[in-house]
Design an enzyme around this catalytic site. Structure first.
Site, PDB file in Angstrom:
ATOM      1  N   TYR A 178     -48.891 -23.289  60.377  1.00 22.19           N
ATOM      2  CA  TYR A 178     -48.338 -24.363  59.549  1.00 22.19           C
ATOM      3  C   TYR A 178     -49.095 -25.631  59.925  1.00 22.19           C
ATOM      4  O   TYR A 178     -50.253 -25.560  60.325  1.00 22.19           O
ATOM      5  CB  TYR A 178     -46.815 -24.427  59.787  1.00 22.19           C
ATOM      6  CG  TYR A 178     -46.056 -25.077  58.659  1.00 22.19           C
ATOM      7  CD1 TYR A 178     -46.189 -24.622  57.344  1.00 22.19           C
ATOM      8  CD2 TYR A 178     -45.209 -26.151  58.905  1.00 22.19           C
ATOM      9  CE1 TYR A 178     -45.484 -25.229  56.308  1.00 22.19           C
ATOM     10  CE2 TYR A 178     -44.491 -26.755  57.871  1.00 22.19           C
ATOM     11  CZ  TYR A 178     -44.644 -26.290  56.579  1.00 22.19           C
ATOM     12  OH  TYR A 178     -43.954 -26.889  55.555  1.00 22.19           O
ATOM     13  N   LYS A 183     -38.737  -0.869  41.795  1.00 22.46           N
ATOM     14  CA  LYS A 183     -40.166  -0.759  41.490  1.00 22.46           C
ATOM     15  C   LYS A 183     -40.992  -1.350  42.642  1.00 22.46           C
ATOM     16  O   LYS A 183     -42.020  -0.794  43.035  1.00 22.46           O
ATOM     17  CB  LYS A 183     -40.439  -1.523  40.200  1.00 22.46           C
ATOM     18  CG  LYS A 183     -41.825  -1.362  39.667  1.00 22.46           C
ATOM     19  CD  LYS A 183     -41.876  -0.249  38.667  1.00 22.46           C
ATOM     20  CE  LYS A 183     -43.264  -0.024  38.142  1.00 22.46           C
ATOM     21  NZ  LYS A 183     -43.271   0.934  37.025  1.00 22.46           N
TER      22      LYS A 183
END
Lengths: 381, 381
Positions: B41, B96
């Site tokens: 970060y 899915k």
């Protein structure tokens, strides 16, 4: 200092090239048998979809909606880099998703937008909103960010927070609560100079005003924001009502006799000389990223009683990561759909309260403090 | 049979309530030290974003774009349930995503849309497209799905595939290649009756025509699609060019003397009596979900030489899961931005080739066959 940032940059490039993505999708169970395929996918999943179609309020009980947050940016105001566009902002958004998961166990993932007007951003986010349990807006430039957040909060029934605004405001307030303890100042009596009147600056001023009505002088790149300025947008104009001072001038002019400097602007705008003109025991919150408005050692040398930055490699890291993980954790767990001003003030007080004995180098807890998330989450109700 | 589906439904509801989401975000490394926070970060990540801003083509090298796919639906044509809306479609889309991860190692996640016109869907997906390495369109109703996919393929530079169309077409072709071997039929000589002229049916007809120019009679809920019909959309009209038959009539009329029945329609539309009027050794591909056009035991009793369904609990599961994981794996790995007709035919041939000795109960490999993904991925170039 610059070489230290260069080192981080070099290391970051290496690490990112190695990982090729900091986040991934994982499965809570593997669909590795025909039985499981029939349960998690067709035909079994049809019963779950039918159930949600009939009882929309139960969607969270059967899907990851109860624990996911989108980190959404159009890449228009990324760190100190400015408008670098959606795909270049992805590493930052993946990093934010890491923090969400690591600190709060929240399944956050980045959505970066190839549209940049308030209307387009709002329309796009509303169209995809059924996919998320919450929305963390990130690095969207002012003033568009204000309209985007306001409309989404009004028009969606999930928590929406622009972290650059409110995460920053919360942690600045937390840091000032303890910095005032350390220096013996009363926040309501303080003269505060705030430089940077973008997303973060405006939100900081609003929250401080709400909390303690201090005297706030806002300064932008053109100088003190005053009633004679004709170049102000609505949000900057709103700041005028928080300032008893209406004179014009530079940052240096504003700082004469001030108790508190808050920087959400850019590197090196604050000088030792300016600090020396401030009141006794001045408090310096210098959050420009990655290089602060003044280096801590310089600020201390000039007489600052308390110095904080946004960086993890200095004491007093006033970083949004203190606030947003707990805020969203609480909102998701307690089904809170709107983060209010009361939530923000309570979160700041909780953060400040976790430092038992505040001193000049300990006005906020470490972002790694494991008490933060549960303590903040508990008050988001 | 119905009670078996009810059982799957009951079990699915229980399992989904327990897991509260089948997918999650995981981290490739934990940001658990100040050093790592500075690398993943701020401030380090700024160097990565700057790099991508300067070299946009390198975004895949530093982010999860090289391995992620969005599963996008507006919930308008979900399984056999129809237009149940975005949030009710989420369990299917999460399922899915599970298959993507489990079979192909792809980080897929659902985006469900609260907009339903072709224009709105295209505009929304284009706006969020920089977030993804590929797009799997799912359960979007015909005829809107055709325009949506066509425009996105043209306007985006990442792979876009509407799986209900092309996944289905690929697996049907694969199954027919082997079913013809088993029955000694020549696909190019066959009379094929296809019922269901939605997304899947149209794509199946197109791919079969391209592959072998068989005689295809398409049937929809109003009967045989013929030149006298005035109620046809563009896509259905296109099917007329694949049919040497132009007579009107019912499904039963169409099936007289036919070699192959392909059903992508709804439960129980095919009767034993109809099968008895077909040619010798008829092939029945009955893919309605979850209850097929005819039950396999009934079809066999009526003389069918080969019977296949979309279900995992019968032999010959002609399921899209045979195709899409390998197709996207190959597209991501080989930086293929457009899935072409040649890719689809080659994928069907690869799937068929993995059955060394096709017989009446083995015309396609198991969806759990670990050879599938690498074999298909290798030909998506």
């Amino acid at each position: 200092m610059y070489s230290r940032i260069m080192d981080y940059g070099k290391k970051a490039l290496e690490k990112h090239a190695l990982l090729k993505g900091k986040i991934a999708i994982s499965l809570k169970d593997a669909p590795d048998t025909a039985e499981k395929l029939s349960t998690y996918y067709t035909p079994g999943v049809g019963a779950v979809s039918s159930r949600i179609a009939e009882h929309p309020e139960e969607a969270r009980d059967y899907t990851w909606l109860n624990n996911n947050v989108a980190v959404i940016s159009d890449g228009s105001a990324v760190l100190g880099l400015g408008n670098i566009g959606p795909q270049a902002s992805l590493p930052v958004m993946e990093g934010k998703a890491m923090l969400f998961k690591h600190f709060a166990g929240i399944d956050a993932f980045p959505i970066v937008l190839d549209v940049h007007t308030a209307d387009e951003i709002v329309t796009t986010i509303k169209a995809i909103a059924p996919s998320f349990g919450g929305i963390n807006l990130e690095d969207i430039a002012a003033p568009i960010c204000f309209e985007v957040e306001e409309r989404l909060k009004r028009e969606l029934d999930i928590p929406v927070m622009h972290d650059d605004q409110h995460g920053t405001a919360i942690v600045v307030l937390a840091s000032l609560i303890n910095a005032c303890k350390v220096t013996g100042k009363q926040l309501s009596e303080c003269k505060i100079v705030l430089i940077g009147a973008g997303a973060a600056g405006v939100a900081v001023a609003k929250l401080l005003h709400l909390y303690a009505q201090p005297n706030i002088i806002a300064v932008d790149s053109k100088g003190i924001i005053n009633i004679d300025r004709t170049d102000l947008n609505d949000e900057k104009r709103q700041l005028l009502s928080f300032s008893k001072q209406t004179k014009s001038g530079t940052l240096a002019d504003a700082l004469l006799g001030a108790d508190i400097f808050i920087g959400v602007s850019r590197a090196n705008v604050l000088t030792k000389g300016m600090i020396k003109t401030m009141s006794k025991n001045p408090i310096i919150i210098a959050m420009a990223n990655p290089v602060p408005e003044i280096m801590p050692e310089d600020a201390r040398a000039a007489g600052a009683a308390v110095v904080a930055t946004g960086r993890s490699d200095f004491p007093n890291q006033v970083n949004n990561a203190l606030a947003f993980p707990g805020i969203f954790r609480g909102a998701l767990d307690n089904r809170v759909t709107t983060i209010t001003d009361e939530h923000k003030i309570a979160a700041a007080q909780v953060i400040a309260s976790l430092v038992e004995q505040p001193d000049a180098e300990h006005i906020v807890p470490s972002v790694l403090d494991p008490r933060l998330v549960p303590a903040i989450a508990a008050i988001i109700r």
